[in-house]
Enzyme design. Structure first.
Site, PDB file in Angstrom:
ATOM      1  N   ARG A  94      -9.403   8.159  -1.546  1.00  0.00           N
ATOM      2  CA  ARG A  94     -10.651   8.478  -0.540  1.00  0.00           C
ATOM      3  C   ARG A  94     -11.325   9.773  -1.370  1.00  0.00           C
ATOM      4  NH1 ARG A  94      -8.900   6.803   5.014  1.00  0.00           N
ATOM      5  NH2 ARG A  94     -10.760   8.058   5.533  1.00  0.00           N
ATOM      6  N   GLU A 132      -8.561   0.301  -2.928  1.00  0.00           N
ATOM      7  CA  GLU A 132      -9.487   0.291  -1.924  1.00  0.00           C
ATOM      8  C   GLU A 132     -10.277   1.460  -1.989  1.00  0.00           C
ATOM      9  OE1 GLU A 132      -7.133   0.962   1.420  1.00  0.00           O
ATOM     10  OE2 GLU A 132      -6.098  -1.037   1.202  1.00  0.00           O
ATOM     11  N   HIS A 189       0.942   6.422   1.732  1.00  0.00           N
ATOM     12  CA  HIS A 189       1.659   7.151   2.629  1.00  0.00           C
ATOM     13  C   HIS A 189       2.745   8.170   1.694  1.00  0.00           C
ATOM     14  CE1 HIS A 189      -0.005   6.070   6.171  1.00  0.00           C
ATOM     15  NE2 HIS A 189       0.365   4.939   6.240  1.00  0.00           N
ATOM     16  N   GLU A 209     -10.935  -9.528   2.982  1.00  0.00           N
ATOM     17  CA  GLU A 209      -9.618  -9.169   3.643  1.00  0.00           C
ATOM     18  C   GLU A 209      -9.998  -8.841   5.188  1.00  0.00           C
ATOM     19  OE1 GLU A 209      -7.378  -6.153   1.767  1.00  0.00           O
ATOM     20  OE2 GLU A 209      -6.556  -5.390   3.767  1.00  0.00           O
ATOM     21  N   ASN A 234       0.854  -1.390   0.024  1.00  0.00           N
ATOM     22  CA  ASN A 234      -0.116   0.038   0.057  1.00  0.00           C
ATOM     23  C   ASN A 234       0.950   1.356   0.062  1.00  0.00           C
ATOM     24  OD1 ASN A 234      -1.361   2.238   1.027  1.00  0.00           O
ATOM     25  ND2 ASN A 234      -3.164   0.857   1.625  1.00  0.00           N
ATOM     26  N   THR A 259      -8.484   3.631   7.849  1.00  0.00           N
ATOM     27  CA  THR A 259      -9.448   2.993   7.759  1.00  0.00           C
ATOM     28  C   THR A 259      -9.931   2.357   9.181  1.00  0.00           C
ATOM     29  OG1 THR A 259      -9.126   2.433   5.512  1.00  0.00           O
ATOM     30  CG2 THR A 259     -10.776   1.183   6.588  1.00  0.00           C
ATOM     31  N   HIS A 288      -5.764   3.617  -1.934  1.00  0.00           N
ATOM     32  CA  HIS A 288      -6.960   4.148  -1.450  1.00  0.00           C
ATOM     33  C   HIS A 288      -7.450   5.373  -1.787  1.00  0.00           C
ATOM     34  CE1 HIS A 288      -9.929   4.405   2.425  1.00  0.00           C
ATOM     35  NE2 HIS A 288     -10.665   4.607   1.091  1.00  0.00           N
ATOM     36  N   HIS A 308      -3.858  -4.366   7.570  1.00  0.00           N
ATOM     37  CA  HIS A 308      -3.975  -3.261   8.568  1.00  0.00           C
ATOM     38  C   HIS A 308      -3.054  -3.489   9.639  1.00  0.00           C
ATOM     39  CE1 HIS A 308      -5.268   0.289  10.053  1.00  0.00           C
ATOM     40  NE2 HIS A 308      -5.905   0.745   9.099  1.00  0.00           N
ATOM     41  N   ARG A 312      -7.240  12.907   0.243  1.00  0.00           N
ATOM     42  CA  ARG A 312      -6.189  13.514   1.093  1.00  0.00           C
ATOM     43  C   ARG A 312      -4.841  12.981   0.592  1.00  0.00           C
ATOM     44  NH1 ARG A 312      -7.083  10.160   6.639  1.00  0.00           N
ATOM     45  NH2 ARG A 312      -9.476  11.171   6.589  1.00  0.00           N
TER      46      ARG A 312
END
Ligand code: PXP
Length: 242
Positions: free
Chosen positions: A45, A70, A10, A151, A7, A101, A43, A191, A49
């Site tokens: 969103r 995602e 970041h 998941e 992922n 999340t 993801h 996660h 962001r």
């Protein structure tokens, strides 16, 4: 064989801190693939962001392993997914004020609407995964939506601070995993997974995919500091007048 989805949200978060061009998550995705990632997870969103529409469109062009998007169960993002056609979509809950999340999807409360979204995505040949807490009632409802994978949210497991609590969470995850596999679905988890807690999760029978972001990006960021400083120092010392 178990697949690692990296992922890279970041990386986009750092870019957005300055609203600059770098670090570019597209480049990060290529580097992750060079390191052996089996997939790239992002993801998109609703508040954009970190990952942007541009990132998703470009990743669709450049990711040669598997692009896992995602996404919240909202019309705007479902339309983008149907247009972009990632290899996999993972439906997640989303709240604007959350840092990341928190918790899995509530499928029992919105089974029909989730089933419709699952079908729309599958009609575009997208593999659909639902992100759920290790809660057997939620998993039972998710199976009825016709999704391809589930998941399991490993956040509670990852935040345990003693062996007893960790074992309790592991048992919940193992039981949830068995139910998912027995239903013929792909078993994924993610996660909070990190270098110090991933092995018991990776050992769960029939685990197919782990999605990991924060710990990998943290390690990349810290391990890369010596080299980045060395390169800058060499550069500024290459001018001979000072
Ligand atoms: N899986 C899902 C569904 C997520 O929402 C996230 C966080 O974006 C992850 C995996 C990765 O979590 P972490 O960054 O804690 O490794």
């Amino acid at each position: 064989m178990i697949e690692l989805g990296v992922n890279i949200d970041h990386v986009a978060t750092v870019r957005q801190a300055r609203r600059e061009m770098e670090p570019d998550p597209i480049w990060a995705a290529a580097m992750a693939e060079a390191g052996g990632a089996d997939g790239i997870t992002v993801h998109l969103r609703e508040d954009r962001r970190h990952i942007s529409d541009r990132d998703v469109a470009l990743l669709r062009e450049t990711v040669f392993t598997k692009l896992n998007l995602e996404m919240a169960c909202v019309e705007e993002i479902v339309e983008i997914a149907c247009k972009t056609v990632p290899d996999q979509a993972t439906l997640v809950p989303e709240r604007r004020e959350e840092i990341t999340t928190e918790g899995g999807l509530d499928v029992t409360g919105q089974k029909d609407s989730i089933r419709k979204i699952v079908r729309r995505l599958q009609d575009r040949n997208i593999v659909v995964s639902l992100f759920l807490d290790p809660d057997l009632k939620q998993i039972e409802a998710a199976i009825e939506t016709g999704c391809n994978a589930i998941e399991i949210h490993t956040g509670c497991y990852a935040s345990t601070r003693n062996e007893h609590d960790q074992n309790t969470e592991l048992t919940r995850i193992r039981n949830a995993g068995k139910m998912i596999v027995d239903a013929g679905l792909r078993l994924h988890a993610g996660h909070g997974l990190a270098y110090n807690n991933v092995l018991p999760i990776a050992e769960i029978p029939n685990m197919r995919e782990l999605n990991i972001g924060h710990s990998i990006i943290c390690r990349a960021f810290l391990y890369g500091i010596p080299k980045a400083v060395e390169q800058m120092k060499r550069l500024i010392r290459s001018v001979s007048n000072n």
